[in-house]
Write a protein that holds these residues in place. Structure first.
Motif, short mmCIF file in Angstrom:
data_model
loop_
_atom_site.label_atom_id
_atom_site.label_comp_id
_atom_site.label_asym_id
_atom_site.label_seq_id
_atom_site.Cartn_x
_atom_site.Cartn_y
_atom_site.Cartn_z
N PHE A 65 0.86 -1.17 0.00
CA PHE A 65 0.00 0.00 0.00
C PHE A 65 0.91 1.24 0.00
O PHE A 65 1.93 1.26 -0.60
CB PHE A 65 -0.88 -0.02 1.27
CG PHE A 65 -1.89 -1.12 1.22
CD1 PHE A 65 -3.10 -0.94 0.58
CD2 PHE A 65 -1.62 -2.37 1.79
CE1 PHE A 65 -4.02 -1.95 0.52
CE2 PHE A 65 -2.54 -3.37 1.72
CZ PHE A 65 -3.74 -3.15 1.08
N LEU A 233 -6.76 -5.75 4.65
CA LEU A 233 -6.26 -4.42 4.32
C LEU A 233 -7.12 -3.77 3.24
O LEU A 233 -7.40 -2.56 3.30
CB LEU A 233 -4.80 -4.50 3.87
CG LEU A 233 -3.76 -4.85 4.93
CD1 LEU A 233 -2.37 -4.90 4.31
CD2 LEU A 233 -3.79 -3.87 6.09
N ASP A 234 -7.53 -4.55 2.26
CA ASP A 234 -8.41 -4.01 1.22
C ASP A 234 -9.74 -3.56 1.82
O ASP A 234 -10.28 -2.51 1.45
CB ASP A 234 -8.65 -5.06 0.13
CG ASP A 234 -7.39 -5.37 -0.67
OD1 ASP A 234 -6.49 -4.51 -0.70
OD2 ASP A 234 -7.32 -6.47 -1.24
N ALA A 237 -9.17 -0.37 3.80
CA ALA A 237 -8.97 0.77 2.90
C ALA A 237 -10.29 1.26 2.32
O ALA A 237 -10.51 2.47 2.17
CB ALA A 237 -8.00 0.39 1.78
N SER A 238 -11.18 0.33 2.01
CA SER A 238 -12.47 0.73 1.44
C SER A 238 -13.34 1.46 2.44
O SER A 238 -14.23 2.23 2.07
CB SER A 238 -13.20 -0.51 0.91
OG SER A 238 -13.60 -1.37 1.98
N SER A 240 -11.98 3.36 5.04
CA SER A 240 -11.27 4.45 5.71
C SER A 240 -10.54 5.39 4.74
O SER A 240 -9.57 6.02 5.13
CB SER A 240 -10.27 3.87 6.72
OG SER A 240 -10.93 3.09 7.68
N GLY A 242 -8.92 4.69 1.68
CA GLY A 242 -7.84 4.22 0.84
C GLY A 242 -6.62 3.77 1.60
O GLY A 242 -6.52 3.92 2.82
N PRO A 243 -5.64 3.18 0.87
CA PRO A 243 -4.44 2.62 1.51
C PRO A 243 -3.65 3.63 2.32
O PRO A 243 -3.14 3.31 3.40
CB PRO A 243 -3.62 2.11 0.31
CG PRO A 243 -4.61 1.88 -0.77
CD PRO A 243 -5.68 2.92 -0.58
N ALA A 245 -4.72 6.20 3.92
CA ALA A 245 -5.45 6.54 5.14
C ALA A 245 -5.28 5.50 6.23
O ALA A 245 -5.30 5.83 7.42
CB ALA A 245 -6.94 6.74 4.83
N ILE A 246 -5.11 4.22 5.86
CA ILE A 246 -4.99 3.17 6.88
C ILE A 246 -3.54 2.85 7.23
O ILE A 246 -3.29 2.09 8.17
CB ILE A 246 -5.69 1.88 6.43
CG1 ILE A 246 -4.95 1.25 5.25
CG2 ILE A 246 -7.14 2.13 6.09
CD1 ILE A 246 -5.36 -0.17 4.95
N ALA A 247 -2.60 3.41 6.50
CA ALA A 247 -1.19 3.05 6.70
C ALA A 247 -0.73 3.32 8.13
O ALA A 247 -0.06 2.49 8.75
CB ALA A 247 -0.31 3.80 5.71
#
Length: 387
Positions: A65, A233-234, A237-238, A240, A242-243, A245-247
């Motif tokens: 991500f 993780l997908d 991300a959906s 929150s 996107g990737p 944003a969750i990193a």
């Protein structure tokens, strides 16, 4: 002689030690001495495999991500001590007090020791990978002989059997509550916003090697558990943004990994597996840790930064091994067999800490903890001795 702790399938003392270890995980991370901008040298533990080297893992080479932003705590002065955790305010040298969870009525789950509302949790999420010791239902709906969704499992759990190989809560359930998180759902049951607080991917009979546990038919090996984490993780991300944003949430989350026992019990020690004829004890320990390091690096590349890796206990003293003897004594042969694995895991963790920027790996010495509990049971509070 065995020890029975109400509600928890693991020892209350172990939970306190884990929380004490979290001072190094949730506080300042200063174990990476190399500059974070320097490219990591190759891991020492993945040099030459004792057999043919495992094929490269495609997932490690795929783009991850977005790389998580640097942890704020790394930038704090090294000399600043980590803030004390709410749940471990006593000096580390003092014997741990009895956990409240063993004094609650058996019919109700214990309350969390940290509030579960909003940002009061110590970490944003807990991700769990392992085997039957911490499986909480992932094997329920697959064709497997390794299931625990029936009585007497769950006799002390509010709601009955869930798939936990336990009378009540497991070790990771207790850790989640001490961290201020809800009980972490099994991957097979996690829905909606639940995934944002963590997921349990553990599967009974699973091992580090993909063939381990085949005698039980269905199980979810470590590499498949990591694939399931990618799916999570997908989903995160959906929900929150996107990737990217969750990193940060993934980087600040805690990863608990407890693997390896089945690679001995349901692989190396079974006559229908070829591994004992192919490798001696040290060679097999080397092989396991080579695969282990690859899997953990894969989790790191997917965004994980804070890891607790549990070693193996005195496996020669577990019921299935005791039942194979005639004198009721522990098998010292099996106890000695797993020592190279624990030694290699400690070396692996040291290498990962040195070579993976911003990573913090902590080794959980299960053997030492259990030996101390057996030697000093009264120190650990409410317990019963069964003859």
């Amino acid at each position: 002689m065995a020890f029975y702790f109400r509600r928890l399938c693991y020892f209350p003392a172990l939970l306190l030690v884990v929380i004490q270890l979290l001072h190094g995980v949730c506080g300042q991370l200063v174990v990476v001495e190399e500059p974070t901008y320097a490219p990591p040298p190759p891991l020492v533990v993945i040099e030459e495999p004792t057999s043919s080297p495992p094929p490269p893992l495609d997932v490690v080479n795929e783009p991850i991500f977005a790389p998580p932003p640097p942890l704020d705590v790394v930038n704090e002065p090294i000399s600043a001590p980590p803030p004390p955790l709410n749940v471990a305010e006593e000096p580390l040298s003092a014997p741990p007090p009895p956990l409240h969870v063993v004094e609650e009525p058996i019919s109700a789950p214990p309350p969390p020791l940290v509030k579960q509302d909003g940002n009061d949790a110590i970490v944003p999420a807990l991700f769990v990978f392992g085997d039957s010791l911490i499986d909480n239902g992932n094997n329920n709906n697959i064709p497997s002989f390794a299931k625990a969704n029936y009585f007497p499992y769950g006799i002390d759990f509010n709601g009955g059997p869930t798939g936990r190989f336990c009378n009540g809560l497991t070790m990771v359930d207790g850790i989640a509550q001490l961290l201020g998180l809800p009980l972490i759902p099994a991957y097979s049951e996690a829905t909606g916003d639940q995934v944002l607080r963590g997921v349990n991917y553990a599967s009974a009979a699973a091992g580090i090697l993909p063939d381990t546990g085949g005698n039980f038919m269905g199980r979810i090996p470590f590499d498949q558990q990591i694939h399931n984490f990618q799916t999570t993780l997908d989903q995160m991300a959906s929900k929150s943004g996107g990737p990217v944003a969750i990193a940060d949430s993934v980087a600040r989350g805690l990863f608990f990994i407890g693997m390896g026992s089945n690679d001995y019990l349901n692989n190396y020690l079974l006559p229908n597996f070829p591994t004992r004829n192919q490798f001696n004890a040290h060679q097999f320990g080397d092989l396991l840790v080579q695969h282990y390091a690859n899997h953990l690096t894969r989790l790191y590349n997917l965004g994980g930064r804070k890891f607790i890796v549990a070693g193996l206990g005195r496996m020669g003293c577990i019921p299935s091994i005791l039942a194979q003897g005639t004198d009721g004594k522990c098998s010292e042969e099996v106890n000695q067999l797993v020592l190279p694995f624990n030694t290699n895991v400690k070396t692996m963790i040291s290498n990962l800490n040195q070579n993976l920027p911003d990573a913090k790996f902590i080794y959980l010495d299960i053997t030492q903890m259990l030996e101390d509990i057996i030697a000093n049971p009264a120190v650990y509070g409410n317990y019963q001795i069964l003859s």
